[in-house]
Design a protein around this motif. Structure first.
Motif, mmCIF file in Angstrom:
data_model
loop_
_atom_site.group_PDB
_atom_site.id
_atom_site.type_symbol
_atom_site.label_atom_id
_atom_site.label_comp_id
_atom_site.label_asym_id
_atom_site.label_seq_id
_atom_site.Cartn_x
_atom_site.Cartn_y
_atom_site.Cartn_z
ATOM 1 N N UNK A 163 62.510 -87.873 28.046
ATOM 2 C CA UNK A 163 62.834 -87.119 26.847
ATOM 3 C C UNK A 163 63.241 -85.681 27.051
ATOM 4 N N UNK A 164 63.358 -85.206 28.295
ATOM 5 C CA UNK A 164 63.740 -83.816 28.530
ATOM 6 C C UNK A 164 65.248 -83.626 28.397
ATOM 7 N N UNK A 165 65.636 -82.428 27.948
ATOM 8 C CA UNK A 165 67.035 -82.043 27.846
ATOM 9 C C UNK A 165 67.444 -81.263 29.096
ATOM 10 N N UNK A 166 68.690 -81.426 29.515
ATOM 11 C CA UNK A 166 69.219 -80.727 30.689
ATOM 12 C C UNK A 166 70.186 -79.651 30.204
ATOM 13 N N UNK A 167 69.838 -78.389 30.467
ATOM 14 C CA UNK A 167 70.613 -77.269 29.938
ATOM 15 C C UNK A 167 71.029 -76.342 31.085
ATOM 16 N N UNK A 168 72.309 -76.041 31.201
ATOM 17 C CA UNK A 168 72.744 -75.129 32.260
ATOM 18 C C UNK A 168 72.527 -73.669 31.887
ATOM 19 N N UNK A 169 72.350 -72.847 32.909
ATOM 20 C CA UNK A 169 72.346 -71.389 32.778
ATOM 21 C C UNK A 169 73.513 -70.864 33.604
ATOM 22 N N UNK A 170 74.602 -70.522 32.934
ATOM 23 C CA UNK A 170 75.810 -70.107 33.652
ATOM 24 C C UNK A 170 75.628 -68.813 34.435
ATOM 25 N N UNK A 171 74.721 -67.966 33.992
ATOM 26 C CA UNK A 171 74.523 -66.693 34.679
ATOM 27 C C UNK A 171 73.621 -66.826 35.915
ATOM 28 N N UNK A 186 62.231 -66.879 30.933
ATOM 29 C CA UNK A 186 62.377 -66.531 29.516
ATOM 30 C C UNK A 186 62.808 -67.717 28.670
ATOM 31 N N UNK A 187 63.489 -68.693 29.292
ATOM 32 C CA UNK A 187 64.061 -69.795 28.535
ATOM 33 C C UNK A 187 63.332 -71.122 28.748
ATOM 34 N N UNK A 188 62.420 -71.173 29.685
ATOM 35 C CA UNK A 188 61.762 -72.437 30.036
ATOM 36 C C UNK A 188 60.849 -72.929 28.924
ATOM 37 N N UNK A 189 60.791 -74.251 28.765
ATOM 38 C CA UNK A 189 59.889 -74.892 27.810
ATOM 39 C C UNK A 189 59.337 -76.164 28.439
ATOM 40 N N UNK A 190 58.465 -76.853 27.699
ATOM 41 C CA UNK A 190 57.909 -78.123 28.159
ATOM 42 C C UNK A 190 58.902 -79.273 28.072
ATOM 43 N N UNK A 191 60.031 -79.054 27.426
ATOM 44 C CA UNK A 191 60.948 -80.161 27.146
ATOM 45 C C UNK A 191 62.344 -79.953 27.722
ATOM 46 N N UNK A 192 62.499 -79.006 28.651
ATOM 47 C CA UNK A 192 63.832 -78.728 29.178
ATOM 48 C C UNK A 192 63.852 -78.677 30.696
ATOM 49 N N UNK A 193 64.974 -79.125 31.245
ATOM 50 C CA UNK A 193 65.320 -78.939 32.652
ATOM 51 C C UNK A 193 66.425 -77.894 32.673
ATOM 52 N N UNK A 194 66.167 -76.745 33.288
ATOM 53 C CA UNK A 194 67.140 -75.655 33.310
ATOM 54 C C UNK A 194 67.845 -75.633 34.666
#
Length: 358
Positions: free
Chosen positions: A290-298, A159-167
């Motif tokens: 250029x990717x952003x690293x974003x945590x998913x705490x859940x 649901x949160x994935x994009x071309x520019x993010x590392x989840x």
């Protein structure tokens, strides 16, 4: 406690290195998370309801490198089969020359789409590369063969994935015999605080693994909280022994497939040297692109330790100096890019030597 990384010896002469490229990259992901919350109506760190309408959900491939995880692989796959996700996703298991029942377990499990067997031990980096080459999803979720996920996690990522993010997800280490029956039935919910990136108590008086820093007094670290969900780790900054690339742990992490191909995937040399750092290096390459690293705490799974966990850990630590040296050597080189064609060619050649079991 957040500081800019020191440049390792030998970096910064003549060409722009991967390490130097990281010094120019921020990790300002707040606008991304807030935009998603505004559209979805739920919090970024909340488990995703199974009935949430997701108009733009991305296709997903789960890639599992597996070596001698026959003791727990059924539990891992059962948990994937029990996900609440409303859309189809593929599961690719790459058996890295296991000597136990790993390949046989994967070959008969109904959730598994593809099973590939490498004839000779090559390491997790190569196994993940092969799985990535075979994947058809826009997002690749790298999942360890001993990670059992709660039912909402696949939807949390897709649901949160994009071309520019590392989840980034998290892990709660648990001895296998404490996992109820080994059947994917969790005795309790995994705890976020069990991950070292969340609650970290480093040793005193000994060099830390990554930077070599020695602490002279006890330190109760909170890397996730103190860096505001990794937001403050941009521009090469560091939280004691942690920096942004090191937060990218492939036990549970989702990345855009095209971005992985573009940087040439995982460096297979790490698997030949020993244990560790191949995911950190991939993280560095993706951040530099250029990717952003974003945590998913859940998104926390149970990491099921094998019966000989202590012995395995000692063997891993013994190879750490070699893999760390390889990492810093690669950081002295230019950031990789435009490698999709060569990556695909290399994987096509390697696939010819593998056995397709499913």
């Amino acid at each position: 406690m957040v500081r800019r990384s020191a440049i390792p010896p030998g970096l910064g002469v003549g060409v722009t290195t991967l390490h130097q490229e990281l010094l120019h990259r921020n990790n300002f992901h707040t606008s991304s998370t807030r935009s998603w919350e505004a559209v979805s109506g739920i919090g970024w760190h909340e488990p995703t309801p199974s009935g949430l309408p997701l108009a733009a959900v991305r296709t997903l491939s789960v890639v599992i490198p597996a070596h001698n995880v026959g003791y727990c692989l059924s539990s891992v796959l059962d948990a994937l089969e029990g996900q609440h996700h409303r859309y189809r996703f593929e599961v690719i298991v790459v058996d890295d020359a296991s000597t136990d029942t790993t390949a046989a377990v994967a070959a008969v499990h109904p959730i598994v789409t593809t099973v590939l067997r490498i004839p000779e031990r090559a390491g997790a980096a190569t196994a993940r590369n092969l799985g990535t080459a075979l994947a058809r999803g826009q997002t690749v979720l790298y999942l360890d063969g001993d990670m059992v996920l709660p039912p909402h996690v696949i939807t949390d990522f897709t649901a949160r994935a994009t071309d520019t993010t590392v989840l980034v997800g998290f892990r709660h280490n648990l001895p296998y015999d404490l996992h109820q029956g080994g059947r994917g039935v969790l005795a309790d919910h995994p705890h976020l605080a069990a991950d070292h990136r969340v609650v970290w108590r480093p040793p005193v008086g000994r060099p830390l693994l990554y930077t070599g820093i020695t602490l002279d007094k006890r330190f109760d670290g909170r890397p996730l909280d103190d860096t505001h969900d990794f937001l403050d780790l941009g521009y090469g900054r560091r939280y004691v022994d942690w920096d942004l690339p090191r937060m990218v742990v492939t036990a549970l992490v989702a990345v855009p497939r095209t971005a992985v191909l573009n940087v040439g995937g995982f460096d297979p040399e790490f698997g030949r040297i020993g244990w560790g750092m191949e995911d950190t290096y991939l993280g560095a390459c993706l951040i530099a692109s250029g990717l952003l690293v974003i945590p998913l705490r859940q998104a926390v799974g149970f990491h099921l330790d094998p019966p000989d966990a202590d012995q395995q850990w000692q063997r891993k630590l013994a190879s750490w100096p070699g893999t760390l040296a390889r990492y810093w050597d690669l950081m002295r080189r230019p950031a990789p890019t435009s490698r999709s064609r060569s990556f695909t060619a290399d994987m096509t050649d390697l696939l010819r030597s593998c056995e397709v079991l499913r």
